[in-house]
Design an enzyme around this catalytic site. Sequence first.
Site, PDB file in Angstrom:
ATOM      1  N   CYS A 168       0.849  -1.183   0.000  1.00 29.94           N
ATOM      2  CA  CYS A 168       0.000   0.000   0.000  1.00 29.94           C
ATOM      3  C   CYS A 168       0.895   1.246   0.000  1.00 29.94           C
ATOM      4  CB  CYS A 168      -0.940   0.091   1.198  1.00 29.94           C
ATOM      5  SG  CYS A 168      -2.155  -1.223   1.247  1.00 29.94           S
ATOM      6  N   ARG A 192       5.863  -0.459  -4.323  1.00 27.70           N
ATOM      7  CA  ARG A 192       5.463  -1.096  -3.062  1.00 27.70           C
ATOM      8  C   ARG A 192       4.460  -2.222  -3.284  1.00 27.70           C
ATOM      9  NH1 ARG A 192       6.621   1.829   1.426  1.00 27.70           N
ATOM     10  NH2 ARG A 192       4.788   1.110   2.555  1.00 27.70           N
ATOM     11  N   TRP A 206      -2.962  -2.695  -1.770  1.00 32.32           N
ATOM     12  CA  TRP A 206      -2.564  -4.088  -1.979  1.00 32.32           C
ATOM     13  C   TRP A 206      -3.558  -4.907  -1.170  1.00 32.32           C
ATOM     14  CZ3 TRP A 206      -0.698  -8.361   0.776  1.00 32.32           C
ATOM     15  CH2 TRP A 206      -0.015  -9.319   0.027  1.00 32.32           C
ATOM     16  N   ASN A 237      -2.827   2.331   5.368  1.00 33.37           N
ATOM     17  CA  ASN A 237      -1.882   1.243   5.115  1.00 33.37           C
ATOM     18  C   ASN A 237      -1.792   0.453   6.420  1.00 33.37           C
ATOM     19  OD1 ASN A 237       0.193  -0.440   4.423  1.00 33.37           O
ATOM     20  ND2 ASN A 237       1.784   1.144   4.392  1.00 33.37           N
ATOM     21  N   GLY A 238      -1.923  -0.879   6.332  1.00 35.51           N
ATOM     22  CA  GLY A 238      -1.845  -1.714   7.526  1.00 35.51           C
ATOM     23  C   GLY A 238      -3.063  -2.615   7.616  1.00 35.51           C
ATOM     24  N   GLU A 271      18.312 -18.300  -3.007  1.00 29.24           N
ATOM     25  CA  GLU A 271      18.011 -16.937  -3.424  1.00 29.24           C
ATOM     26  C   GLU A 271      17.779 -16.874  -4.939  1.00 29.24           C
ATOM     27  OE1 GLU A 271      16.988 -14.350  -2.329  1.00 29.24           O
ATOM     28  OE2 GLU A 271      17.498 -12.812  -3.798  1.00 29.24           O
ATOM     29  N   LYS A 273      14.401 -15.518  -6.729  1.00 31.07           N
ATOM     30  CA  LYS A 273      14.451 -14.410  -7.694  1.00 31.07           C
ATOM     31  C   LYS A 273      13.759 -14.797  -8.990  1.00 31.07           C
ATOM     32  CE  LYS A 273      15.318 -11.834  -6.018  1.00 31.07           C
ATOM     33  NZ  LYS A 273      15.563 -11.192  -4.772  1.00 31.07           N
ATOM     34  N   GLU A 317       9.859 -15.155  -8.482  1.00 35.69           N
ATOM     35  CA  GLU A 317       9.067 -13.960  -8.219  1.00 35.69           C
ATOM     36  C   GLU A 317       8.906 -13.060  -9.428  1.00 35.69           C
ATOM     37  OE1 GLU A 317      12.495 -11.571  -5.689  1.00 35.69           O
ATOM     38  OE2 GLU A 317      10.434 -10.980  -5.376  1.00 35.69           O
ATOM     39  N   HIS A 356      17.337 -37.936  -3.237  1.00 32.01           N
ATOM     40  CA  HIS A 356      16.493 -38.501  -2.180  1.00 32.01           C
ATOM     41  C   HIS A 356      15.011 -38.258  -2.465  1.00 32.01           C
ATOM     42  CE1 HIS A 356      19.871 -39.738   0.251  1.00 32.01           C
ATOM     43  NE2 HIS A 356      20.442 -38.588  -0.055  1.00 32.01           N
ATOM     44  N   LYS A 374       6.848  -4.441  -2.212  1.00 29.68           N
ATOM     45  CA  LYS A 374       8.259  -4.241  -1.876  1.00 29.68           C
ATOM     46  C   LYS A 374       8.488  -4.385  -0.375  1.00 29.68           C
ATOM     47  CE  LYS A 374      12.533  -3.100  -2.504  1.00 29.68           C
ATOM     48  NZ  LYS A 374      13.377  -4.219  -2.981  1.00 29.68           N
TER      49      LYS A 374
HETATM   50  O1  M6R Z   1      12.625  -5.209   3.489  1.00 26.45           O
HETATM   51  P1  M6R Z   1      13.027  -6.590   3.899  1.00 26.45           P
HETATM   52  O2  M6R Z   1      14.429  -6.911   3.523  1.00 26.45           O
HETATM   53  O3  M6R Z   1      12.753  -6.882   5.329  1.00 26.45           O
HETATM   54  O4  M6R Z   1      12.089  -7.533   3.057  1.00 26.45           O
HETATM   55  C1  M6R Z   1      12.069  -8.915   3.264  1.00 26.45           C
HETATM   56  C2  M6R Z   1      11.468  -9.613   2.087  1.00 26.45           C
HETATM   57  O5  M6R Z   1      10.124  -9.250   1.931  1.00 26.45           O
HETATM   58  C3  M6R Z   1      12.214  -9.290   0.805  1.00 26.45           C
HETATM   59  O6  M6R Z   1      13.569  -9.600   0.934  1.00 26.45           O
HETATM   60  C4  M6R Z   1      11.628 -10.065  -0.398  1.00 26.45           C
HETATM   61  O7  M6R Z   1      11.791 -11.431  -0.218  1.00 26.45           O
HETATM   62  C5  M6R Z   1      12.318  -9.578  -1.653  1.00 26.45           C
HETATM   63  N1  M6R Z   1      11.704  -8.380  -2.117  1.00 26.45           N
HETATM   64  C6  M6R Z   1      12.319 -10.567  -2.741  1.00 26.45           C
HETATM   65  O8  M6R Z   1      13.109 -10.137  -3.802  1.00 26.45           O
END
Ligand code: M6R
Length: 604
Positions: free
Chosen positions: A2, A27, A74, A98-99, A476, A480, A483, A499, A599
Amino acid sequence: MCGIIGYTGTQDAVPILVGGLTSLEYRGYDSAGVALASDDGIKIVKSKGRIENLSKRLYDTGYHAPCGIGHTRWATHGEPSDKNAHPHSTENLSLVHNGIIENYDELQERLKSLGYTFVSETDTEAAVKLIDLYYRESGDPVKAMFSAAAEIRGSFAFGVVFEKAPDTIYAMRKDSPLIVAMSECGGLIASDIPAILPYTNNYFRLEEEVLAVLTKDSVSFVGKNGESLTQPEETVSWSVGEAQKSGYPHFMLKEIFEEPEAIRKTVTPRLVNGLPDFSMLDKDIGRIHIVACGTAMHAGLVGKTMIERLARLPVNVEIASEFRYRDPILDKKDLVVLLSQSGETADTLAALRHSKACGVKTLAIVNVIGSSVAREADHVIYTMAGPEIAVASTKAYSVQCAIVSLLAIRLAFDCGKLDESEAKRLTALLINEVPAAVATVLKKSEEIGKIAKNYTEGAEHLFYIGRGADSDLCTEASLKLKEISYIHSEAYAAGELKHGTISLVTEGVPVVALLTEHKLAEKMISGIREVKSRGAHTLAIATERIKDEFTVPCDDMIVVPKIDPLFEMFPAITVLQLFAYHASATRGLDVDKPRNLAKSVTVE
Ligand code: M6R
């Protein structure tokens, strides 16, 4: 998650609100809306989908006003729709939120019994009607907002305009970020800095239990007893340019290209006489717990590998959303390290608070200066990645890996596992060789793009395999790719594949094998043979050293430059990020704003 923008001033609020919402798009959102306040009353325009839809509707109405609030939603409670989009209103006020209002159903029941009707499925509507209830009683916006806030459980950042004060914005927050700024052309509120940068570099980070009142030429802060308060003003060190694409097709690519500089900027301020300085930490640390979410948690895995490898100290890495609820075993001498780019991730913040409540010392490693995690932790270290706009975290991950490596060197030095000259040598490598090796990889972006296209075009599944630190990196890499390209992928420790999961490896399934761990190269080669003999299409990402010494049975190879073996993972990280980037870009997807994602995840 949001986005909130608000403006009151001498100019037309419409372009300022639309511009602000656009700069907060990263965001994550699925609908948007604005409330425009003037002497003619409050006018609402909302739209499901992208800001362009809202903007078109807005300009079609011909509305203009000197004051307004805007929102990107969102969806959490109720589907993305015009009806559920913010602002939500009564005849007296309009509000953006927001929240999450956790007790919204309870509040709704009470408000319904008092005659209020509800038109949306949102939790927010309970808040706007609760404020309305108290406003009707007192006629005072400030009192009404404090009274409502006292009854709300959950998190909120509110921007509110009242029909009878159409030139004023009221703002308050709890567990959700909100900043307030005064510029030459008026007052602003926003969820994040990029939205105010075209107007000013100075801002106030709104404290909890403080209400901000903004007019065209003043901002004042009020406490819950009506007392006037002062708040410290902060200055943003980065410019509008840094929050723009600067000629790159996507923020993600720009941010990957900023990695060498970001690593240098992060590591350099932490050095004293060539050694890492973490003097704020106790010397006698018990167990180390690294707690974070998503990509940041994956950087924690790299931290565990580095600290255990260099300092031989056990490290526990945990997902913040699990940590907070599973009653973790914490000793007073332990150290909880919270890793976060935004510093506003709700679960990470809750894990921090839980740790503090258990009497354990906390260290925040955060990118956003003054964010909630940074402010609440006992100690904070800032990563200097600069603004990260793309939802997919890249440079923030690289600098988190760099800082946890630096911490590992220091801990190893402190406990006598590294002598001074070796600790200094490794530290110097982190500022010099590592960024240089990453820069070398960046030159291969086009080549990596062609390979990524070849391996991901038409692919539905992809496997990443690796051993040791490479296995951390695979988790990771897989996140990536998933997502932003929407290709299902899995990361597997190469030895674990047989396994069970190898049953999914059939003719043509792409497998990316990571080989930066020299001592494990032979084992990895066996793993590659296993998948290859089941028909996998294999891409190796290998160090120059491994390429020269071994015959890697792969279809293609991307070579990462030779540096100290401990740090060869860094250029490999960048290869994996570029691979995911190009896989998404060649599919024509919205690289910077992948579907369903936000974000900064400021709700549980
Ligand atoms: O702002 P943060 O690092 O705490 O966010 C944690 C995750 O939401 C963030 O790393 C998320 O997994 C990434 N945007 C993915 O690329």
